[in-house]
Design an enzyme around this catalytic site. Structure first.
Site, mmCIF file in Angstrom:
data_model
loop_
_atom_site.group_PDB
_atom_site.id
_atom_site.type_symbol
_atom_site.label_atom_id
_atom_site.label_comp_id
_atom_site.label_asym_id
_atom_site.label_seq_id
_atom_site.Cartn_x
_atom_site.Cartn_y
_atom_site.Cartn_z
ATOM 1 N N TYR A 149 0.981 -1.639 -0.292
ATOM 2 C CA TYR A 149 -0.325 0.059 -0.005
ATOM 3 C C TYR A 149 1.029 1.233 -0.162
ATOM 4 C CZ TYR A 149 -3.182 3.673 2.253
ATOM 5 O OH TYR A 149 -3.380 4.957 2.270
ATOM 6 N N LYS A 153 1.494 4.471 -2.801
ATOM 7 C CA LYS A 153 0.793 5.749 -2.931
ATOM 8 C C LYS A 153 2.567 6.292 -3.038
ATOM 9 C CE LYS A 153 -2.742 5.572 -1.276
ATOM 10 N NZ LYS A 153 -3.866 6.833 -1.423
ATOM 11 N N ASN A 178 -2.787 9.873 11.097
ATOM 12 C CA ASN A 178 -4.735 8.596 11.419
ATOM 13 C C ASN A 178 -5.619 9.926 11.388
ATOM 14 O OD1 ASN A 178 -1.914 7.588 12.042
ATOM 15 N ND2 ASN A 178 -3.725 5.786 12.530
ATOM 16 N N HIS A 197 -10.138 -0.205 11.396
ATOM 17 C CA HIS A 197 -9.760 1.068 12.104
ATOM 18 C C HIS A 197 -9.854 1.067 13.389
ATOM 19 C CE1 HIS A 197 -8.680 2.572 7.713
ATOM 20 N NE2 HIS A 197 -8.124 2.838 8.052
#
Ligand code: UFG
Length: 330
Positions: A149, A153, A178, A197
């Site tokens: 991931y 990015k 976050n 999460h």
């Protein structure tokens, strides 16, 4: 007109609201793989100054579909959220992440240059830094992601910088820490079929679904991981500010955090306080790939955009809980 990709998702939809409230008209593109049509409907029904001019259920991987959107509208800016974003899933299915995030964004960038869009705001992540080598992470910290991931990015960050340099458009790359919370009107919020999460998992916990805290033997003040939490509404505001900043011919890369880390236990305790009840908890093994501490040096966002996270943690958590109740009705 502003194009928002991923506008039916958590952060994208909150950003749609921010732009509408400030009088901008918006077009949303979302493949609805993790976004929700109910959210688009709710956004369409808002009474803000700006309006949603169109919604396209299309996938960025399909360039022909995407080109039709750019043919139909003249965009002042693209605010690009659409991405697959589960760290664990990215390890198991990197193909999905490279196709969706890297290839999808390549198509988007090709449209941006073909149709001469001048401004791009991109949601990157603290995951591009990998394991921190300093206490606070600033924008010059080495970027060594530890999962696919983060790799996707980071690859996109390179693509944007190279394209912008050669083809002359302005960009803002945001590296989020976050993200929590919901807008106070609870029009939209966090809504993942697979929820990984922290805050929504604490808020969803009950006797049958005990909250699992992953690891209490880290080298931190109470043994649990430290993260830097920002509110989604503040985050959305940063995107509008970024557009208004870059359109004057500037580009930049900025962390969005608070420089004030909180442990998982501290967040858990705030949730219990906000809900005014005991939340069932079990201490589990560490989750693979979790660094002990990720906290931003957030000076640059203040300096460049005069942006700071304003919402107190208690309020973010209260709004997240109110959204959680609302979402159950949808
Ligand atoms: N945690 C638990 N139990 C849960 C969920 C999380 O104990 O049920 C803990 C995690 O182990 C971690 C902390 O809570 O210590 C925060 O976890 P999140 O999954 O909420 O967030 P992450 O810090 O893992 O991930 C966030 C973004 C990612 C991004 C990453 C970059 O959600 O998209 O930051 O650092 F890649």
């Amino acid at each position: 007109m502003i194009l928002i990709t991923g506008g039916a998702g958590y952060i994208g939809s909150n950003s749609v609201i921010e732009f509408l409230k400030n009088g901008y008209d918006v077009v949303i593109v979302d493949n609805l793989s993790t976004g929700h049509i109910q959210i688009v409907e709710r956004l369409k029904n808002t009474d803000f100054e700006g309006k949603i001019k169109d919604f396209f259920e299309i996938d960025l991987k399909n360039k022909n579909d995407l080109e039709k959107v750019f043919e139909k509208y003249d965009f002042e800016a693209v605010i690009h959220f659409a991405a697959a974003s589960l760290v664990g899933e990215s390890v198991k299915e990197p193909q999905k992440y490279y196709h969706n995030n890297v290839f999808g964004t390549l198509n988007l960038l090709d449209c941006i240059i073909k149709y001469k869009v001048k401004n791009l705001v991109f949601s990157s992540t603290a995951a591009t830094y990998g394991n921190p080598i300093s206490d606070l992470i600033d924008e010059n910290h080495v970027q060594k992601p530890i999962n696919p991931y983060g790799n996707t990015k980071l690859a996109i960050e390179y693509m944007i910088k190279d394209y912008a340099h050669a083809y002359n458009f302005n960009y803002m790359i945001f590296r989020y820490f976050n993200v929590i919370g919901a807008n106070k009107e609870v029009i939209t919020g966090e809504w993942h079929d697979i929820e990984t999460h922290l805050v929504p998992n604490i808020l969803k916990a009950d006797e049958e679904k005990v909250f699992s805290l992953f690891g209490d033997d880290y080298d931190t003040k109470d043994g649990t991981c430290v993260r830097d939490y920002i509110d989604v509404v503040d985050l959305a505001r940063a995107h509008r500010l970024a557009f208004e900043y870059i359109k004057n011919g500037k580009s930049d890369i900025v962390n969005l955090g608070t420089k004030d880390g909180k442990t998982v236990k501290e967040i858990f305790n705030i949730c219990e306080k906000v809900l005014d009840k005991k939340i069932p908890l079990k201490i589990c093994e560490r989750r693979e790939g979790d660094p002990a501490k990720l906290v931003a040096n957030s000076a640059r966002s203040k300096e460049i955009l005069n942006w700071e996270n304003k919402t107190p943690l208690e309020e973010s958590i209260k709004n997240a809980y109110r959204w959680e109740q609302e979402r159950k009705k949808l």
